[in-house]
Write a protein that holds these residues in place. Structure first.
Motif, PDB file in Angstrom:
ATOM      1  N   HIS A  79       1.064  -0.910  -0.236  1.00 18.56           N
ATOM      2  CA  HIS A  79      -0.257  -0.297  -0.540  1.00 18.56           C
ATOM      3  C   HIS A  79       0.997   1.371   0.077  1.00 18.56           C
ATOM      4  O   HIS A  79       1.619   1.294   0.715  1.00 18.56           O
ATOM      5  CB  HIS A  79      -1.262  -0.118   1.709  1.00 18.56           C
ATOM      6  N   ILE A  80       0.745   2.350  -0.399  1.00 14.65           N
ATOM      7  CA  ILE A  80       1.714   3.431  -1.091  1.00 14.65           C
ATOM      8  C   ILE A  80       1.639   4.493   0.532  1.00 14.65           C
ATOM      9  O   ILE A  80       2.745   5.363   0.908  1.00 14.65           O
ATOM     10  CB  ILE A  80       1.407   4.089  -2.020  1.00 14.65           C
ATOM     11  N   VAL A  81       0.389   3.927   1.084  1.00 11.87           N
ATOM     12  CA  VAL A  81       0.418   5.295   2.422  1.00 11.87           C
ATOM     13  C   VAL A  81       0.914   4.566   3.413  1.00 11.87           C
ATOM     14  O   VAL A  81       1.427   4.446   4.842  1.00 11.87           O
ATOM     15  CB  VAL A  81      -0.480   5.718   3.481  1.00 11.87           C
ATOM     16  N   LYS A 106      -2.193  13.823 -12.028  1.00  8.06           N
ATOM     17  CA  LYS A 106      -2.663  14.446 -10.862  1.00  8.06           C
ATOM     18  C   LYS A 106      -2.591  13.545  -9.338  1.00  8.06           C
ATOM     19  O   LYS A 106      -2.055  14.900  -8.439  1.00  8.06           O
ATOM     20  CB  LYS A 106      -3.863  14.884 -10.828  1.00  8.06           C
ATOM     21  N   CYS A 107      -1.985  12.932  -9.809  1.00  7.83           N
ATOM     22  CA  CYS A 107      -2.149  11.984  -8.331  1.00  7.83           C
ATOM     23  C   CYS A 107      -1.190  11.899  -7.192  1.00  7.83           C
ATOM     24  O   CYS A 107      -0.281  12.797  -7.639  1.00  7.83           O
ATOM     25  CB  CYS A 107      -1.681  10.668  -8.486  1.00  7.83           C
ATOM     26  N   ILE A 108      -1.844  12.951  -5.660  1.00  7.54           N
ATOM     27  CA  ILE A 108      -1.005  12.552  -4.762  1.00  7.54           C
ATOM     28  C   ILE A 108      -0.704  11.755  -4.142  1.00  7.54           C
ATOM     29  O   ILE A 108       0.093  11.638  -2.826  1.00  7.54           O
ATOM     30  CB  ILE A 108      -1.287  14.294  -4.027  1.00  7.54           C
ATOM     31  N   ARG A 109      -0.680  10.663  -4.458  1.00  2.52           N
ATOM     32  CA  ARG A 109      -0.257   9.384  -4.448  1.00  2.52           C
ATOM     33  C   ARG A 109      -0.937   9.599  -1.837  1.00  2.52           C
ATOM     34  O   ARG A 109      -0.084   8.671  -1.870  1.00  2.52           O
ATOM     35  CB  ARG A 109       1.019   8.811  -3.248  1.00  2.52           C
ATOM     36  N   CYS A 110      -2.613   9.393  -2.038  1.00  2.00           N
ATOM     37  CA  CYS A 110      -3.045   9.856  -0.898  1.00  2.00           C
ATOM     38  C   CYS A 110      -3.476   8.762  -0.350  1.00  2.00           C
ATOM     39  O   CYS A 110      -3.719   7.714   0.698  1.00  2.00           O
ATOM     40  CB  CYS A 110      -4.191  10.487  -0.320  1.00  2.00           C
ATOM     41  N   GLY A 111      -3.519   7.180  -1.120  1.00  2.00           N
ATOM     42  CA  GLY A 111      -4.050   6.197  -1.024  1.00  2.00           C
ATOM     43  C   GLY A 111      -5.671   6.123  -1.124  1.00  2.00           C
ATOM     44  O   GLY A 111      -5.557   5.171  -0.578  1.00  2.00           O
ATOM     45  N   ALA A 112      -5.804   7.117  -0.921  1.00  2.00           N
ATOM     46  CA  ALA A 112      -7.451   7.156  -0.451  1.00  2.00           C
ATOM     47  C   ALA A 112      -7.902   6.234  -1.598  1.00  2.00           C
ATOM     48  O   ALA A 112      -8.975   4.934  -0.980  1.00  2.00           O
ATOM     49  CB  ALA A 112      -8.419   8.330  -1.085  1.00  2.00           C
ATOM     50  N   CYS A 113      -8.092   6.210  -2.743  1.00  2.00           N
ATOM     51  CA  CYS A 113      -8.568   5.014  -3.998  1.00  2.00           C
ATOM     52  C   CYS A 113      -8.534   3.302  -3.355  1.00  2.00           C
ATOM     53  O   CYS A 113      -9.600   2.598  -3.536  1.00  2.00           O
ATOM     54  CB  CYS A 113      -8.424   5.512  -4.802  1.00  2.00           C
ATOM     55  N   MET A 114      -6.991   3.455  -3.125  1.00  2.00           N
ATOM     56  CA  MET A 114      -7.274   1.863  -2.490  1.00  2.00           C
ATOM     57  C   MET A 114      -8.009   2.132  -1.115  1.00  2.00           C
ATOM     58  O   MET A 114      -8.461   0.171  -1.059  1.00  2.00           O
ATOM     59  CB  MET A 114      -5.533   1.622  -1.929  1.00  2.00           C
ATOM     60  N   PRO A 144      -7.047   1.437  -7.448  1.00  2.00           N
ATOM     61  CA  PRO A 144      -6.988   1.748  -8.427  1.00  2.00           C
ATOM     62  C   PRO A 144      -5.859   3.190  -9.706  1.00  2.00           C
ATOM     63  O   PRO A 144      -5.991   2.669 -10.748  1.00  2.00           O
ATOM     64  CB  PRO A 144      -7.983   2.583  -8.564  1.00  2.00           C
ATOM     65  N   ILE A 145      -5.322   3.817  -8.711  1.00  2.00           N
ATOM     66  CA  ILE A 145      -4.746   4.786  -9.029  1.00  2.00           C
ATOM     67  C   ILE A 145      -3.108   3.276 -10.209  1.00  2.00           C
ATOM     68  O   ILE A 145      -2.954   4.043 -10.725  1.00  2.00           O
ATOM     69  CB  ILE A 145      -4.199   5.407  -8.208  1.00  2.00           C
ATOM     70  N   GLY A 146      -3.403   2.314  -9.693  1.00  2.00           N
ATOM     71  CA  GLY A 146      -1.892   1.551  -9.911  1.00  2.00           C
ATOM     72  C   GLY A 146      -1.977   0.898 -11.299  1.00  2.00           C
ATOM     73  O   GLY A 146      -1.663   1.231 -12.157  1.00  2.00           O
ATOM     74  N   VAL A 162     -13.476   9.473  -4.272  1.00  2.00           N
ATOM     75  CA  VAL A 162     -12.996   9.748  -2.631  1.00  2.00           C
ATOM     76  C   VAL A 162     -11.687  10.420  -3.280  1.00  2.00           C
ATOM     77  O   VAL A 162     -10.761  10.796  -2.183  1.00  2.00           O
ATOM     78  CB  VAL A 162     -11.975   9.399  -2.216  1.00  2.00           C
ATOM     79  N   CYS A 163     -10.869  10.813  -4.479  1.00  2.00           N
ATOM     80  CA  CYS A 163      -9.770  10.995  -4.893  1.00  2.00           C
ATOM     81  C   CYS A 163      -9.274  12.740  -4.568  1.00  2.00           C
ATOM     82  O   CYS A 163     -10.097  13.080  -5.421  1.00  2.00           O
ATOM     83  CB  CYS A 163      -9.452  11.309  -6.455  1.00  2.00           C
ATOM     84  N   PRO A 164      -9.093  13.489  -4.255  1.00  2.00           N
ATOM     85  CA  PRO A 164      -8.992  14.121  -3.958  1.00  2.00           C
ATOM     86  C   PRO A 164      -8.286  14.798  -5.059  1.00  2.00           C
ATOM     87  O   PRO A 164      -8.644  16.855  -4.335  1.00  2.00           O
ATOM     88  CB  PRO A 164      -7.841  14.370  -2.632  1.00  2.00           C
ATOM     89  N   VAL A 165      -7.865  14.401  -5.851  1.00  2.00           N
ATOM     90  CA  VAL A 165      -7.826  15.233  -7.069  1.00  2.00           C
ATOM     91  C   VAL A 165      -8.435  15.244  -8.211  1.00  2.00           C
ATOM     92  O   VAL A 165      -8.857  15.215  -9.261  1.00  2.00           O
ATOM     93  CB  VAL A 165      -6.446  15.656  -7.316  1.00  2.00           C
ATOM     94  N   LYS A 166      -9.648  14.504  -8.230  1.00  2.00           N
ATOM     95  CA  LYS A 166     -10.556  13.861  -8.747  1.00  2.00           C
ATOM     96  C   LYS A 166     -10.598  13.133  -9.909  1.00  2.00           C
ATOM     97  O   LYS A 166     -10.340  13.926 -10.772  1.00  2.00           O
ATOM     98  CB  LYS A 166     -11.742  15.285  -9.099  1.00  2.00           C
ATOM     99  N   ILE A 167      -9.245  12.483  -9.986  1.00  2.00           N
ATOM    100  CA  ILE A 167      -9.016  12.519 -11.585  1.00  2.00           C
ATOM    101  C   ILE A 167     -10.220  10.455 -11.680  1.00  2.00           C
ATOM    102  O   ILE A 167     -10.573   9.863 -10.595  1.00  2.00           O
ATOM    103  CB  ILE A 167      -7.291  11.341 -10.862  1.00  2.00           C
ATOM    104  N   ASN A 168     -10.136  11.026 -12.956  1.00  2.00           N
ATOM    105  CA  ASN A 168     -11.078  10.364 -13.299  1.00  2.00           C
ATOM    106  C   ASN A 168     -10.964   8.899 -13.505  1.00  2.00           C
ATOM    107  O   ASN A 168     -10.898   8.127 -14.493  1.00  2.00           O
ATOM    108  CB  ASN A 168     -11.960  10.479 -15.103  1.00  2.00           C
ATOM    109  N   ILE A 169     -10.420   8.352 -12.077  1.00  2.00           N
ATOM    110  CA  ILE A 169      -9.559   6.691 -11.979  1.00  2.00           C
ATOM    111  C   ILE A 169     -10.741   5.860 -12.662  1.00  2.00           C
ATOM    112  O   ILE A 169      -9.751   5.538 -13.970  1.00  2.00           O
ATOM    113  CB  ILE A 169      -9.381   6.271 -10.556  1.00  2.00           C
ATOM    114  N   HIS A 170     -12.232   5.416 -12.360  1.00  2.00           N
ATOM    115  CA  HIS A 170     -12.926   4.186 -13.148  1.00  2.00           C
ATOM    116  C   HIS A 170     -12.715   4.653 -14.652  1.00  2.00           C
ATOM    117  O   HIS A 170     -12.877   3.327 -15.723  1.00  2.00           O
ATOM    118  CB  HIS A 170     -14.374   4.189 -12.380  1.00  2.00           C
TER     119      HIS A 170
HETATM  120  S1  SF4 Z   1      -7.116   8.733  -3.952  1.00  2.00           S
HETATM  121 FE1  SF4 Z   1      -6.201  10.030  -6.094  1.00  2.00          FE
HETATM  122  S2  SF4 Z   1      -4.451  10.933  -5.311  1.00  2.00           S
HETATM  123 FE2  SF4 Z   1      -5.221   9.481  -3.596  1.00  2.00          FE
HETATM  124  S3  SF4 Z   1      -3.804   8.246  -4.827  1.00  2.00           S
HETATM  125 FE3  SF4 Z   1      -5.789   7.533  -5.549  1.00  2.00          FE
HETATM  126  S4  SF4 Z   1      -5.551   8.747  -7.898  1.00  2.00           S
HETATM  127 FE4  SF4 Z   1      -3.794   9.221  -6.046  1.00  2.00          FE
END
Ligand code: SF4
Lengths: 453, 244
Positions: free
Chosen positions: A145-147, A300-308, A329-331, A359-367
């Motif tokens: 996990h990144i965090v 844009k990812c700030i590596r917060c791990g919320a998406c995981m 998801p971000i990975g 949940v992504c704090p920088v609103k990446i349209n991950i899905h």
């Molecule tokens: S929630 Fe957004 S900012 Fe946080 S790790 Fe996932 S993609 Fe990166």
């Protein structure tokens, strides 16, 4: 091992999967409480997203601005086109110091670049000083996990590991005692190592300073006690102005762990007298991703791990099932950019439920990017031939109503083609689920009898 | 108001009663409903598998089936979302746009277009709603638990109009059930595990009838429930809203 196979293995232990899921869900709930305490939360996310938007369109200018200001402050700036160059740069700095031992605080970038094994091959011993990273390092594993690098470890297991490596009493699983043992062991390393590596959370173009966020203060310990501080960062970590930290620092830890802010948000602006400070900028595929319009925003990812933490698949398959430094998801949207063949399975390791994007704090349209990667991978030939053939057959039937009706007659088409409905033990649907029972007549047949003139 | 009824292939084949309930409900509210006989599928199974480029013919057929209607309504949020997001045709883009902008999932159609405030339905059971992701996070038929925003739910608003019905509160409001199209077989282990966890949440909180707006998720959950012989019945929301 692809994601599905690794996930199946993970799920063999039902109770452990429950535990893993619940542990991470608890973190998601902490995130929710922190977010809901901020009425302007959604506006903050939007602001962060827009700032990063600007960064990505002006990346070159901000990087040059940062370099200029950092050099003015006495920081040496290095540029690495890829992971290998990054590793070589770090090694060359170590060699110039005549050093074979160093400490490193958490940096997902160095994981991405596989710095530790590279340095080990070159005779350098690296000690990870983040507690979670130290645990996985002692266990000879990558973070899951990144965090929360060792979120897949139970405290009893850490007790056994520490007993073996750090000499804690056998059977001791008390987190306080274990942490104390790790701290004592690390203190000696902090005091004796002359070089420290840290990651970077934000680099401010306007001032040439960079900010490192930790909860344990280990980055500070490392950097302040060492003669040489090397900070490694992906080029997308830049932000234009110091005032923008007010947006990102509020979002980062609330999203990550539900804390209002990290215990330490340390600003490094210039080396102290007698110290050397280096920063290594790494591209490693980022400019390629920047050029892929539909995937650009992943930077844009700030590596917060919320998406995981929110991902129902991640929680039930574990970080290692993603076979990539950044899991979840971000990975799954970053990894195919690095290697499509190796990571073709990852965009499919999702139900596209969309919770990650929310949940992504920088609103990446991950899905949506997961969906797009599926299209790209398939079109570029990274899909099994059998799947392509069956999809072609499906397309032919579904675009021809007469053929569809013919093959219809209570589910024959659906039975043969829909992935979820062949009633035999070979079909994965049937392994742990029942089939729907075919009714006497289809809706179409009912309608014809009851409504059509 | 001319409404074209879009019944997804697996509902047509396995759950005709859901199609019938949807039709009767719409008729009850005065819609002139037809079911175009030549319909097949929205193309989502291919698109979500990475084969959107094979859906052109399917799209063309969908447009010719449905472009003449004022509205297109379907008891499946997931299929509706797919059409809304991905239906295009170079030669008939005007019609494609009409379809994309006039297709509705049943509960959003009842709430937003027909503005239903009263239902003559009676259903004396404890009902647990499975909020499907595509309906929720895609079509916004309900607020998403991740967003700091006021809660609402179109399906629950409708269910609250049914007399005798008691809504069950779940521990996890809107977690995915793990169906996910081909995910349900390609990632069988995780898919099933997600299904088990969703169902357990309902068991724990006393659901008698599990319902939702997406039959595909319900089919998956029903598969898990029946295999594990749990005392929960699965019904599509149209059946409950149409019950007497
Ligand atoms: S929630 Fe957004 S900012 Fe946080 S790790 Fe996932 S993609 Fe990166």
């Amino acid at each position: 091992m692809n994601h599905a196979d690794a996930a199946e293995k993970f799920n063999k232990d039902f109770d452990r999967t429950t535990w893993h899921d619940e542990t991470l869900w608890w973190v998601r709930q902490k995130r929710d409480r922190a977010a809901f305490a901020i009425p302007e939360w959604e506006a903050l996310r939007e602001t962060a997203s827009q700032i990063k938007h600007n960064v990505l369109s002006e990346l070159d200018n901000y990087l040059i601005e940062f370099e200029k200001n950092a050099q003015k402050n006495g920081i040496t700036v290095h540029w690495a086109a890829d992971a290998h160059e990054h590793n070589e740069i770090v090694l060359s700095i170590l060699k110039s110091q005549g050093v074979t031992q160093m400490v490193k605080s958490k940096s997902m970038l160095t994981e991405e670049c596989h710095l530790n094994p590279y340095l080990a091959e070159n005779g350098v011993e690296v000690v990870d000083t983040d507690l979670g990273e130290r645990i996985v390092q002692l266990a000879g594993e990558p973070p899951s996990h990144i965090v929360l690098p060792c979120i897949h470890w139970k405290k009893e297991e850490i007790g056994v590991l520490f007993h073996k490596h750090l000499g804690t009493p056998e059977g001791c699983a008390d987190p306080i005692l274990l942490t104390h043992a790790a701290r004592e062991n690390l203190r000696e390393k902090f005091l004796t190592r002359r070089v420290a590596i840290t990651g970077v959370n934000f680099a401010v173009a306007e001032t040439g300073e960079f900010v490192v966020c930790t909860n344990e203060g280990n980055a500070d310990m490392g950097a302040h006690l060492a003669d040489v501080h090397i900070a490694c960062m992906g080029i997308e970590k830049i932000i234009p102005k110091r005032e923008h930290l007010g947006v990102f620092l509020r979002l980062l830890t609330r999203s990550a762990t539900g804390q209002p802010i990290t215990t330490y948000s340390s600003h490094f602006a210039k080396p102290r007298a007698g110290q050397e400070m280096h920063i290594v900028f790494v591209d490693n595929g980022r400019t390629t991703q920047l050029g892929r319009e539909e995937f650009r925003n992943s930077l844009k990812c700030i590596r917060c791990g919320a998406c995981m933490n929110t991902c129902p698949v991640y929680r039930r398959s574990g970080g290692h099932s993603y076979h990539n430094a950044v899991a979840g998801p971000i990975g799954a949207i970053l990894a195919p950019n690095l290697d499509m063949t190796k990571n073709a399975d990852l965009p499919f390791a999702s139900t596209l439920c969309g919770s990650c994007s929310n949940v992504c704090p920088v609103k990446i349209n991950i899905h949506e990017q997961l969906y797009e990667w599926r299209q790209v991978l398939t079109k570029s030939g990274h899909s099994p031939m059998a799947k392509t053939l069956s999809m072609k057959a499906m397309s032919a039937v579904l675009s021809n109503p007469a053929v569809y009706r013919l093959s219809g007659k209570i589910g024959r088409f659906t039975m043969a083609n829909a992935p979820f409905v062949v009633n035999n033990s070979l079909n994965p649907w049937f392994k742990q689920r029942e089939m729907p029972e075919p009714p006497k007549e289809s809706f179409g047949e009912w309608y014809k009898k009851n409504r059509s003139e | 108001m001319k409404v074209g009824l879009f019944i997804p292939c697996y509902v047509d084949q396995f759950y005709p009663q859901v199609g019938i309930a949807t039709l009767q409900l719409l008729e009850k509210f005065g819609c002139e409903v037809s079911y175009p006989a030549k319909q097949t599928c929205c193309g989502q199974p291919m698109a979500n598998s990475g084969y959107e480029h094979l859906t052109h013919d399917c799209n063309r057929l969908f447009i010719s089936n449905f472009s003449e209607y004022d509205y297109i309504v379907s008891p499946s949020g997931s299929c509706v979302l797919h059409i809304k997001d991905h239906l295009h045709d170079d030669k008939r883009e005007v019609e494609a746009t009409h379809v994309r902008t006039h297709i509705y999932e049943l509960t959003e159609f009842l709430t937003d277009i027909l503005k239903v405030e009263n239902l003559e339905a009676h259903f004396p059971h404890r009902v647990g709603v499975h909020q499907s992701c595509h309906g929720q996070r895609g079509l916004h038929v309900a607020q998403m638990s991740e967003l700091v925003a006021p809660p609402f739910s179109k399906p629950e608003k409708l269910l609250n109009m049914v007399t005798g019905l008691e809504l069950v509160k779940l521990d996890r409001l809107d977690e995915c059930c793990g169906f996910g199209g081909t995910f349900c077989v390609a990632e069988e282990a995780v898919s099933v595990r997600m299904g088990i966890d969703r169902v357990d949440d309902h068991v724990k909180n006393g659901t008698q009838i599990l319902t939702g707006g997406d039959m595909s998720c319900l089919m998956h959950l029903e598969g898990v429930i029946r295999r594990r012989q749990l005392p929960i019945k699965v019904m599509h929301i149209a059946e409950i809203l149409n019950s007497k």
